[in-house]
Design an enzyme around this catalytic site. Structure first.
Site, PDB file in Angstrom:
ATOM      1  N   ALA A   1       0.838  -1.198   0.000  1.00 33.83           N
ATOM      2  CA  ALA A   1       0.000   0.000   0.000  1.00 33.83           C
ATOM      3  C   ALA A   1       0.868   1.242   0.000  1.00 33.83           C
ATOM      4  CB  ALA A   1      -0.915   0.017   1.219  1.00 33.83           C
ATOM      5  N   ASP A   2       0.482   2.218  -0.809  1.00 33.33           N
ATOM      6  CA  ASP A   2       1.105   3.529  -0.727  1.00 33.33           C
ATOM      7  C   ASP A   2       0.398   4.395   0.300  1.00 33.33           C
ATOM      8  OD1 ASP A   2       3.186   4.486  -3.127  1.00 33.33           O
ATOM      9  OD2 ASP A   2       2.156   2.595  -3.471  1.00 33.33           O
TER      10      ASP A   2
END
Length: 440
Positions: A284-285
């Site tokens: 995940a960013d």
């Protein structure tokens, strides 16, 4: 190579692996300024939310070590740090780890200036620089510890989802593992099928300080003897899956297969039962407060397919990637990238005899150069498609009401950023300067 390292650091010196040259070339770039770090991040020579934050933080640490700020007072040093950090923030606005690290480092620098006990301006400036450098180095150090914990929690979470085999099975024993239920001394061993997983983009040692997040879970599954097979998508248009994840899986000798992004549905339909495909694991960013997750383009499609095939969809992310100040995915800024990433491609030259010449590369067009291109770098997966978020503090599972509760694993941050309280219970009056990383 003793091990895959995206980042090599010693105080005053930073080297970053140029991941655009992988898997054919292994070249480190010297990064001695914030401008060089910005370019490495923007051009995606370094990528992965944790690695981006680390490179940005350490690049400024290198500048400060060599006194490039040329400050005369401690407040000038703080102003220089803040200006350089604001500049670095523009290199990757989607990655919350970067913005969180910047908030932390600004706070640390200001605190160092306020607590320095000397009237000597040179010594005071040195104290502020050193405070920043130590904090930046701590981000690097803690990232590996965090990733190992994510790997362990993720592997155990997926193991607990497996159903034991009731009757004796005479199939290939390498496809099974035997274990006793945890906390049940003397209980009978139970036999389970090893599980297979699919991952997207690159979330391993090349995206972090080491081990990785989603790929770290796969590493841990393999080490614990729970893994049958790992599948990875090529991850168009930048091919981080085929260039980087496949490279890491082969390097680690993990049983693995590369597929195109568009093959995932067919893989689930044809191979789910045969290979016991139990989960899609992604990084995940940015994870919003409600669980919506921004990640590499194509993640959303995989989540929808996983739900249709009753396969767990798992997000692996450090708590620093959870953005409690962003209520939902609707508030996440998605960056668009250059059209040429879709219409052109680079690679090692393949001769007529099939030999790959790693010393010769070429860039070729694969689409009409006049076509319009839409190239968002990320998409947002709604929380309804996510089964669990695995962090270094354990898993957060979607509730029966379809919600995620991050308060239990981050009570102080929740109080500060959601409830607007300082640690002593007073209302927070600024816009986030009290943010602190859980591991620092």
């Amino acid at each position: 190579m003793a091990g895959l390292e995206a980042i090599k650091y010693g105080r005053g010196r930073l080297e970053v692996l140029d991941q655009l040259r992988l898997p054919h070339e292994f070249v480190y770039d010297n990064v001695s300024t914030c401008e060089e770090a910005f370019d490495s991040i923007k051009s995606m020579r370094v990528r992965g939310a944790p690695a981006i934050a680390i490179v940005a933080a350490l690049a400024l640490a290198v500048e400060l070590h060599h006194k490039k700020d040329d400050s005369k007072t401690k407040q000038e040093t703080v102003q220089y740090i803040n200006k350089r950090l604001d500049y670095l923030l523009g290199s990757r606005p989607t990655a919350v780890d970067l913005s969180n690290a910047i908030k932390l480092l600004k706070r640390v620098s200001q605190a160092a200036a306020e607590t320095t006990g000397t009237n000597d301006d040179n010594a005071a400036c040195a104290n502020v620089r050193n405070g920043y450098i130590v904090a930046a180095e701590k981000i690097l150090e803690d990232d590996l510890t965090t990733n190992l914990a994510i790997g362990r929690y993720g592997a155990e979470y997926l193991r607990r989802q497996q159903m034991p085999i009731g009757e004796e099975n005479n199939d290939d024993p390498s496809k099974f593992f035997t274990t006793s239920p945890p906390c049940t001394q003397g209980a009978m061993d139970k036999t389970y099928r090893k599980l297979s997983v699919l991952t997207h983009c690159n979330t391993g040692s090349l995206a972090t300080s080491g081990h990785g997040t989603a790929l770290g879970i796969i590493r841990s599954l393999h080490k614990m003897n729970y893994l049958d097979h790992a599948y990875c998508t090529e991850t168009r248009p930048y091919n981080q899956g085929s260039r980087l994840t496949a490279f890491e899986l082969v390097y680690e000798k993990i049983p693995s297969t590369l597929i195109t992004d568009s093959m995932a549905g067919a893989l689930f339909a044809r191979m789910k039962d045969i290979k016991n495909i139990s989960a899609v694991i992604v990084g995940a960013d940015r994870v919003a407060r409600n669980g919506d997750t921004a990640n590499k383009i194509g993640t959303y499609s995989l989540a929808v397919l996983a739900k249709a095939h009753n396969i767990k969809f798992i997000v692996a992310a450090p708590t620093t990637s959870i953005d409690l100040e962003t209520a939902s995915g609707e508030d996440i800024k998605i960056e668009d990238r250059a059209p040429t990433e879709l219409t052109q491609i680079s690679g090692a030259v393949v001769g007529k005899d099939g030999h790959v010449d790693v010393n010769s590369t070429a860039r070729v067009a694969i689409a009409h150069q006049g076509i319009n291109v839409w190239n968002p770098s990320f998409d947002v997966t709604p929380s309804m498609y996510i089964d669990a978020v695995i962090t270094e503090k354990g898993e957060v599972v979607r509730s029966s009401q379809g919600t995620f509760d991050f308060k239990a694993i981050m009570p102080e941050r929740w109080a500060q950023q959601v409830e607007g309280k300082e640690p002593n219970g007073k209302a927070q009056v600024d816009d986030g300067t009290l943010f602190q990383m859980e591991n620092i």
